[in-house]
Scaffold this motif. Structure first.
Motif, PDB file in Angstrom:
ATOM      1  N   ILE A 165      -1.305  23.480 -43.857  1.00 21.94           N
ATOM      2  CA  ILE A 165      -2.090  23.383 -42.622  1.00 21.94           C
ATOM      3  C   ILE A 165      -1.286  22.488 -41.690  1.00 21.94           C
ATOM      4  O   ILE A 165      -1.183  21.276 -41.910  1.00 21.94           O
ATOM      5  N   GLY A 166      -0.681  23.094 -40.669  1.00 13.58           N
ATOM      6  CA  GLY A 166       0.249  22.313 -39.864  1.00 13.58           C
ATOM      7  C   GLY A 166       0.376  22.782 -38.434  1.00 13.58           C
ATOM      8  O   GLY A 166      -0.441  23.554 -37.933  1.00 13.58           O
ATOM      9  N   VAL A 167       1.420  22.319 -37.785  1.00 12.33           N
ATOM     10  CA  VAL A 167       1.610  22.484 -36.342  1.00 12.33           C
ATOM     11  C   VAL A 167       2.658  23.546 -36.045  1.00 12.33           C
ATOM     12  O   VAL A 167       3.494  23.874 -36.888  1.00 12.33           O
ATOM     13  N   LYS A 168       2.604  24.056 -34.816  1.00 12.60           N
ATOM     14  CA  LYS A 168       3.631  24.995 -34.366  1.00 12.60           C
ATOM     15  C   LYS A 168       4.922  24.272 -34.020  1.00 12.60           C
ATOM     16  O   LYS A 168       6.016  24.748 -34.314  1.00 12.60           O
ATOM     17  N   HIS A 169       4.764  23.129 -33.348  1.00 15.01           N
ATOM     18  CA  HIS A 169       5.922  22.356 -32.897  1.00 15.01           C
ATOM     19  C   HIS A 169       5.693  20.889 -33.246  1.00 15.01           C
ATOM     20  O   HIS A 169       4.561  20.395 -33.219  1.00 15.01           O
ATOM     21  N   ASN A 170       6.760  20.191 -33.550  1.00 14.91           N
ATOM     22  CA  ASN A 170       6.657  18.792 -33.945  1.00 14.91           C
ATOM     23  C   ASN A 170       6.079  17.907 -32.840  1.00 14.91           C
ATOM     24  O   ASN A 170       5.451  16.888 -33.118  1.00 14.91           O
ATOM     25  N   ASP A 171       6.291  18.288 -31.579  1.00 17.82           N
ATOM     26  CA  ASP A 171       5.845  17.446 -30.467  1.00 17.82           C
ATOM     27  C   ASP A 171       4.554  17.944 -29.820  1.00 17.82           C
ATOM     28  O   ASP A 171       4.202  17.515 -28.731  1.00 17.82           O
ATOM     29  N   GLN A 172       3.836  18.849 -30.481  1.00 18.72           N
ATOM     30  CA  GLN A 172       2.619  19.379 -29.875  1.00 18.72           C
ATOM     31  C   GLN A 172       1.521  18.323 -29.830  1.00 18.72           C
ATOM     32  O   GLN A 172       1.427  17.450 -30.698  1.00 18.72           O
ATOM     33  N   GLN A 173       0.665  18.400 -28.814  1.00 21.09           N
ATOM     34  CA  GLN A 173      -0.419  17.443 -28.614  1.00 21.09           C
ATOM     35  C   GLN A 173      -1.738  17.937 -29.189  1.00 21.09           C
ATOM     36  O   GLN A 173      -2.642  17.154 -29.448  1.00 21.09           O
ATOM     37  N   GLY A 174      -1.855  19.245 -29.382  1.00 22.89           N
ATOM     38  CA  GLY A 174      -3.107  19.819 -29.873  1.00 22.89           C
ATOM     39  C   GLY A 174      -3.351  19.541 -31.341  1.00 22.89           C
ATOM     40  O   GLY A 174      -2.456  19.128 -32.074  1.00 22.89           O
ATOM     41  N   LYS A 175      -4.582  19.778 -31.770  1.00 23.50           N
ATOM     42  CA  LYS A 175      -4.989  19.529 -33.151  1.00 23.50           C
ATOM     43  C   LYS A 175      -5.466  20.815 -33.821  1.00 23.50           C
ATOM     44  O   LYS A 175      -5.598  21.853 -33.176  1.00 23.50           O
ATOM     45  N   ILE A 176      -5.732  20.703 -35.111  1.00 25.07           N
ATOM     46  CA  ILE A 176      -6.360  21.776 -35.870  1.00 25.07           C
ATOM     47  C   ILE A 176      -7.712  21.257 -36.338  1.00 25.07           C
ATOM     48  O   ILE A 176      -7.788  20.225 -37.008  1.00 25.07           O
ATOM     49  N   TYR A 177      -8.770  21.952 -35.957  1.00 35.38           N
ATOM     50  CA  TYR A 177     -10.128  21.529 -36.281  1.00 35.38           C
ATOM     51  C   TYR A 177     -10.721  22.501 -37.303  1.00 35.38           C
ATOM     52  O   TYR A 177     -10.773  23.717 -37.058  1.00 35.38           O
ATOM     53  N   ILE A 178     -11.164  21.962 -38.418  1.00 34.72           N
ATOM     54  CA  ILE A 178     -11.762  22.775 -39.480  1.00 34.72           C
ATOM     55  C   ILE A 178     -13.154  22.218 -39.756  1.00 34.72           C
ATOM     56  O   ILE A 178     -13.330  21.014 -39.945  1.00 34.72           O
ATOM     57  N   GLY A 179     -14.144  23.097 -39.785  1.00 36.73           N
ATOM     58  CA  GLY A 179     -15.539  22.675 -39.919  1.00 36.73           C
ATOM     59  C   GLY A 179     -15.942  22.319 -41.337  1.00 36.73           C
ATOM     60  O   GLY A 179     -15.108  22.138 -42.235  1.00 36.73           O
ATOM     61  N   ASP A 180     -17.256  22.243 -41.560  1.00 34.09           N
ATOM     62  CA  ASP A 180     -17.808  21.895 -42.868  1.00 34.09           C
ATOM     63  C   ASP A 180     -17.827  23.111 -43.792  1.00 34.09           C
ATOM     64  O   ASP A 180     -17.903  24.264 -43.341  1.00 34.09           O
ATOM     65  N   ASN A 181     -17.772  22.840 -45.088  1.00 37.52           N
ATOM     66  CA  ASN A 181     -17.940  23.874 -46.122  1.00 37.52           C
ATOM     67  C   ASN A 181     -16.914  24.994 -45.994  1.00 37.52           C
ATOM     68  O   ASN A 181     -17.250  26.173 -46.053  1.00 37.52           O
ATOM     69  N   VAL A 182     -15.664  24.614 -45.826  1.00 33.69           N
ATOM     70  CA  VAL A 182     -14.578  25.595 -45.689  1.00 33.69           C
ATOM     71  C   VAL A 182     -13.799  25.659 -46.995  1.00 33.69           C
ATOM     72  O   VAL A 182     -13.492  24.638 -47.609  1.00 33.69           O
ATOM     73  N   ASN A 183     -13.471  26.873 -47.396  1.00 36.30           N
ATOM     74  CA  ASN A 183     -12.754  27.141 -48.645  1.00 36.30           C
ATOM     75  C   ASN A 183     -11.437  27.839 -48.307  1.00 36.30           C
ATOM     76  O   ASN A 183     -11.444  28.919 -47.711  1.00 36.30           O
ATOM     77  N   ILE A 184     -10.308  27.232 -48.678  1.00 30.68           N
ATOM     78  CA  ILE A 184      -8.995  27.802 -48.373  1.00 30.68           C
ATOM     79  C   ILE A 184      -8.364  28.312 -49.666  1.00 30.68           C
ATOM     80  O   ILE A 184      -8.138  27.544 -50.607  1.00 30.68           O
ATOM     81  N   GLY A 185      -8.038  29.612 -49.699  1.00 29.19           N
ATOM     82  CA  GLY A 185      -7.445  30.219 -50.886  1.00 29.19           C
ATOM     83  C   GLY A 185      -5.987  29.848 -51.065  1.00 29.19           C
ATOM     84  O   GLY A 185      -5.316  29.377 -50.138  1.00 29.19           O
ATOM     85  N   ALA A 186      -5.478  30.080 -52.262  1.00 24.36           N
ATOM     86  CA  ALA A 186      -4.117  29.682 -52.619  1.00 24.36           C
ATOM     87  C   ALA A 186      -3.072  30.401 -51.768  1.00 24.36           C
ATOM     88  O   ALA A 186      -3.267  31.539 -51.329  1.00 24.36           O
ATOM     89  N   ASN A 187      -1.960  29.711 -51.521  1.00 23.69           N
ATOM     90  CA  ASN A 187      -0.799  30.263 -50.820  1.00 23.69           C
ATOM     91  C   ASN A 187      -1.112  30.705 -49.391  1.00 23.69           C
ATOM     92  O   ASN A 187      -0.483  31.626 -48.871  1.00 23.69           O
ATOM     93  N   SER A 188      -2.062  30.048 -48.757  1.00 21.50           N
ATOM     94  CA  SER A 188      -2.407  30.377 -47.371  1.00 21.50           C
ATOM     95  C   SER A 188      -1.684  29.427 -46.416  1.00 21.50           C
ATOM     96  O   SER A 188      -1.277  28.326 -46.787  1.00 21.50           O
ATOM     97  N   CYS A 189      -1.559  29.884 -45.171  1.00 19.58           N
ATOM     98  CA  CYS A 189      -0.868  29.106 -44.150  1.00 19.58           C
ATOM     99  C   CYS A 189      -1.703  29.119 -42.878  1.00 19.58           C
ATOM    100  O   CYS A 189      -2.037  30.196 -42.365  1.00 19.58           O
ATOM    101  N   ILE A 190      -2.061  27.933 -42.402  1.00 14.58           N
ATOM    102  CA  ILE A 190      -2.844  27.792 -41.168  1.00 14.58           C
ATOM    103  C   ILE A 190      -1.989  27.007 -40.181  1.00 14.58           C
ATOM    104  O   ILE A 190      -1.727  25.821 -40.375  1.00 14.58           O
ATOM    105  N   ILE A 191      -1.544  27.669 -39.131  1.00 11.98           N
ATOM    106  CA  ILE A 191      -0.638  27.074 -38.158  1.00 11.98           C
ATOM    107  C   ILE A 191      -1.208  27.276 -36.763  1.00 11.98           C
ATOM    108  O   ILE A 191      -1.598  28.403 -36.406  1.00 11.98           O
ATOM    109  N   GLY A 192      -1.270  26.218 -35.957  1.00 11.22           N
ATOM    110  CA  GLY A 192      -1.781  26.410 -34.610  1.00 11.22           C
ATOM    111  C   GLY A 192      -1.749  25.148 -33.778  1.00 11.22           C
ATOM    112  O   GLY A 192      -1.409  24.067 -34.245  1.00 11.22           O
ATOM    113  N   ASN A 193      -2.127  25.336 -32.504  1.00 11.98           N
ATOM    114  CA  ASN A 193      -2.214  24.257 -31.529  1.00 11.98           C
ATOM    115  C   ASN A 193      -3.587  24.360 -30.881  1.00 11.98           C
ATOM    116  O   ASN A 193      -3.874  25.337 -30.194  1.00 11.98           O
TER     117      ASN A 193
END
Length: 234
Positions: A165-193
């Motif tokens: 779970i990470g960023v698009k660019h090292n210098d990005q200002q945006g965040k990644i917001y994940i709510g309550d009761n979230v289940n992330i399966g194995a070998n997944s990738c969450i990338i965004g700004n």
């Protein structure tokens, strides 16, 4: 073996005692050989645990109650430390929550970084100390998990191995917001700004997520069911 677990090693009387570090602190700092006994001196314990009216400290206690004590009873430092000693599977949560508090509250950032480095070496995952994760964190398998500083994650977060779970660019200002009761399966990738994932979301295994996900849904990346078998030449 561990001394009087029921005693309160953080009381003012105990801290003022000249034998405090030998009779109280040493047993609690020995329960994980991967961390030096000097990690928690009397002075640092006073700063960490005797501090009052701190939102970060309140969050720390809620997290330790859910993840280390695993009890509905009122929070207790002695019970939390006892469970961390008795239950090896809860030690990561204990140490990472302590390090996260030290870092975010600015109490002892260097010590926090050192603890997190030891956790990374021992468990094979890298959850940055700037991340905000609500109580009820649950990790199925530690190996390969990476969570960036920019993440703000809600309660009851369940994550499996090899998730990034990470960023698009090292210098990005945006965040990644994940709510309550979230289940992330194995070998997944969450990338965004400024990426938002709503409450009660399940992300299937081997998924790539770079768009907003609404609440109460299951999301996955479609995969081919065809398996090609090529015979080796004889």
């Amino acid at each position: 073996m561990y001394g009087n677990i029921g005693a309160n090693p953080l009381s003012e009387e105990a801290i003022q005692s000249p034998n405090h570090e030998r009779s109280h602190l040493a047993p609690y700092t020995r329960f994980d050989n991967n961390f030096s006994q000097e990690a928690f001196t009397t002075k640092k314990l006073q700063i960490i645990f005797m501090k009052k009216h701190s939102e970060e400290l309140s969050h720390l206690k809620k997290c330790l109650q859910r993840e280390v004590m695993v009890s509905e009873k009122p929070f207790s430092w002695s019970k939390t430390i006892h469970k961390a000693i008795k239950c090896p599977d809860r030690r990561f949560y204990f140490w990472w929550r302590i390090a996260n508090y030290l870092y975010r509250d600015g109490v002892a950032k260097k010590l926090a970084i050192r603890i997190n480095r030891n956790l990374r070496n021992k468990y094979g995952l890298d959850i940055k100390l700037g991340a905000v994760i609500g109580e009820g964190l649950s990790i199925s398998h530690y190996v390969g998990i990476v969570i960036a500083d920019c993440c703000t994650i809600g309660k009851n977060f369940y994550i499996k191995q090899n998730v990034t779970i990470g960023v698009k660019h090292n210098d990005q200002q945006g965040k990644i917001y994940i709510g309550d009761n979230v289940n992330i399966g194995a070998n997944s990738c969450i990338i965004g700004n400024n990426l938002y994932i709503g409450d009660n979301v399940t992300v299937g295994a081997m998924s790539f997520i770079n768009k907003h996900i609404p609440v109460n849904c299951t999301v996955y990346t479609p995969k081919s069911e065809n398996i090609e078998i090529v015979k080796k030449p004889e």
